[in-house]
Design a protein around this motif. Structure first.
Motif, PDB file in Angstrom:
ATOM      1  N   ASN A 282       0.824  -1.218   0.000  1.00  0.00           N
ATOM      2  CA  ASN A 282       0.000   0.000   0.000  1.00  0.00           C
ATOM      3  C   ASN A 282       0.855   1.265   0.000  1.00  0.00           C
ATOM      4  OD1 ASN A 282      -1.174  -2.195   2.140  1.00  0.00           O
ATOM      5  ND2 ASN A 282      -2.715  -1.565   0.650  1.00  0.00           N
TER       6      ASN A 282
ATOM      7  N   CYS B 181      -9.490   2.996   5.515  1.00  0.00           N
ATOM      8  CA  CYS B 181     -10.032   1.841   6.239  1.00  0.00           C
ATOM      9  C   CYS B 181     -11.538   1.821   6.077  1.00  0.00           C
ATOM     10  CB  CYS B 181      -9.653   1.894   7.713  1.00  0.00           C
ATOM     11  SG  CYS B 181     -10.190   0.425   8.639  1.00  0.00           S
TER      12      CYS B 181
ATOM     13  N   PRO C 258      -5.229  -3.876   3.941  1.00  0.00           N
ATOM     14  CA  PRO C 258      -5.700  -5.235   3.637  1.00  0.00           C
ATOM     15  C   PRO C 258      -5.488  -6.238   4.762  1.00  0.00           C
ATOM     16  CG  PRO C 258      -4.479  -4.335   1.783  1.00  0.00           C
ATOM     17  CD  PRO C 258      -4.297  -3.372   2.919  1.00  0.00           C
TER      18      PRO C 258
ATOM     19  N   ASP D  50      -7.789   1.508  -2.573  1.00  0.00           N
ATOM     20  CA  ASP D  50      -6.662   2.065  -1.826  1.00  0.00           C
ATOM     21  C   ASP D  50      -6.399   3.516  -2.198  1.00  0.00           C
ATOM     22  OD1 ASP D  50      -4.239   2.263  -0.391  1.00  0.00           O
ATOM     23  OD2 ASP D  50      -3.604   0.264  -1.025  1.00  0.00           O
TER      24      ASP D  50
ATOM     25  N   GLY E 101      -4.781  -2.412  -2.239  1.00  0.00           N
ATOM     26  CA  GLY E 101      -6.210  -2.695  -2.188  1.00  0.00           C
ATOM     27  C   GLY E 101      -6.920  -2.079  -3.377  1.00  0.00           C
TER      28      GLY E 101
ATOM     29  N   GLU F  82      -8.601  -5.522   6.643  1.00  0.00           N
ATOM     30  CA  GLU F  82      -9.851  -5.587   5.889  1.00  0.00           C
ATOM     31  C   GLU F  82     -10.100  -6.965   5.280  1.00  0.00           C
ATOM     32  OE1 GLU F  82     -10.363  -1.262   3.977  1.00  0.00           O
ATOM     33  OE2 GLU F  82      -8.317  -2.025   3.846  1.00  0.00           O
ATOM     34  N   GLU F  83      -9.036  -7.655   4.876  1.00  0.00           N
ATOM     35  CA  GLU F  83      -9.141  -9.019   4.335  1.00  0.00           C
ATOM     36  C   GLU F  83      -8.058  -9.893   4.963  1.00  0.00           C
ATOM     37  OE1 GLU F  83     -10.087  -9.600   0.005  1.00  0.00           O
ATOM     38  OE2 GLU F  83      -9.558  -7.461  -0.074  1.00  0.00           O
TER      39      GLU F  83
ATOM     40  N   SER G  42     -10.392  -4.446  -0.213  1.00  0.00           N
ATOM     41  CA  SER G  42      -9.594  -3.660   0.727  1.00  0.00           C
ATOM     42  C   SER G  42      -9.348  -2.254   0.199  1.00  0.00           C
ATOM     43  CB  SER G  42      -8.240  -4.337   0.971  1.00  0.00           C
ATOM     44  OG  SER G  42      -8.383  -5.571   1.633  1.00  0.00           O
ATOM     45  N   SER G  43      -9.033  -1.385   1.141  1.00  0.00           N
ATOM     46  CA  SER G  43      -8.499  -0.071   0.773  1.00  0.00           C
ATOM     47  C   SER G  43      -7.019  -0.056   1.182  1.00  0.00           C
ATOM     48  CB  SER G  43      -9.326   1.058   1.394  1.00  0.00           C
ATOM     49  OG  SER G  43      -9.430   0.935   2.800  1.00  0.00           O
TER      50      SER G  43
END
Length: 316
Positions: free
Chosen positions: A134, A188, A279, A250, A247, A282-283, A275-276
């Motif tokens: 990211n 997020c 991750p 992102d 993400g 979020e995942e 995801s942003s």
């Protein structure tokens, strides 16, 4: 020390102290994953879920970069002190002090990914692999993309942001609330924010010396000393297998991430669809799957595996 055991403490760095935490056994068969947090000026807390990798046999080292968290705070220091070289030297010092400089893997998130790439470009002999998560490769490109993403926010939010930036009142509650709209879309997407992320976010909000100096008041109002920094010229010198993660939603957009894939000779880019910017929060299951597969190839745990067969999912 068992795989789940943790130790923490500080090591001297110049006349200061760097706080660290070790999860798992550093004397085991596999090299440790050294985690470089974002910011600059954040803390390790939001990346603590990476400790789950110890269950797969990988020791994990977190640390707080100088100026924040458990490391020495220096609110009196100015822009001439807070430099990329300072943080590269701190990382080198930590590796030596913990006795892992002969064999380790770097995981860098956001600013930490840029820092990790700069470290890797020096071709340290003990570096076995690099994960860039990211991260932008160029702050000028990042700033251009922030303009584009900011334009997607509701008009009243954009107006509030612009008003406070022009007035120099970015510490106001209204600016904070408007900023959260951006964060909830591109940083997020979980509601509520996980406890680990809230801890790092508020630590940086309450102790913003490093972030304000090097970045600026927000992700999308970059007026600090890093505003023109880029690692693009360094990337061809990275000679270790590199996993790039981002993400689909992102703030580190494909335009900012693509130079890593294009310029690092042995690199692979994985995009997590749900995801942003976080991750690993979020995942988490998919993130762990990608990480374990990559680490296995770095250490040769899967003899004969072709790295092109290891990381699956959305790639560009």
């Amino acid at each position: 020390m068992s795989r789940r055991a943790t130790t923490q403490g500080t090591v001297p760095f110049r006349e200061y102290r760097t706080w660290y935490r070790v999860s798992g056994r550093l004397s085991g068969e596999r090299p440790p994953l050294v985690v470089l947090h974002g910011g600059p000026g954040s803390t390790h807390d939001y990346l603590l879920p990476l400790c789950a990798l110890t269950e797969a046999g990988w020791p994990v080292i977190h640390y707080d970069q100088l100026g924040n968290g458990g490391s020495t705070h220096l609110p009196e220091k100015g822009a001439d002190f807070w430099t990329v070289r300072l943080f590269l030297d701190e990382l080198d010092n930590l590796l030596r002090r913990l006795g892992v400089a002969d064999e380790y893997v770097i995981f860098g998130h956001s600013w930490g990914g840029m820092l990790g790439a700069a470290h890797a470009a020096g071709r340290p002999p003990g570096l076995r692999g690099l994960v860039i998560a990211n991260s932008p490769a160029s702050m000028p490109t990042w700033r251009a993309e922030m303009v584009r993403l900011r334009a997607t926010l509701p008009a009243e939010v954009q107006a509030a942001l612009a008003r406070h930036e022009a007035a120099g009142t970015t510490a106001s509650r209204e600016y904070f609330d408007a900023m959260r709209v951006f964060f909830d879309r591109y940083v997020c997407r979980l509601d509520p924010w996980p406890r680990e992320y809230r801890a790092s976010f508020m630590e940086m909000h309450n102790n913003p010396t490093v972030y304000y100096t090097m970045n600026g008041p927000t992700e999308f109002h970059v007026v600090g000393t890093l505003r023109d920094w880029s690692v693009e010229d360094l990337l061809p010198s990275v000679q270790v297998p590199t996993l790039i993660i981002s993400g689909r939603h992102d703030e580190a957009t494909p335009e900012t991430v693509r130079p890593f894939r294009d310029l690092i000779p042995d690199s692979r880019w994985e995009i997590l669809e749900n995801s942003s910017h976080l991750p690993h929060l979020e995942e988490p299951d998919r993130f762990r799957e990608v990480m374990v597969a990559y680490l296995a190839t770095v250490h040769g745990a899967r003899a004969g595996a072709d790295s092109s067969d290891v990381v699956t999912g959305s790639q560009t």
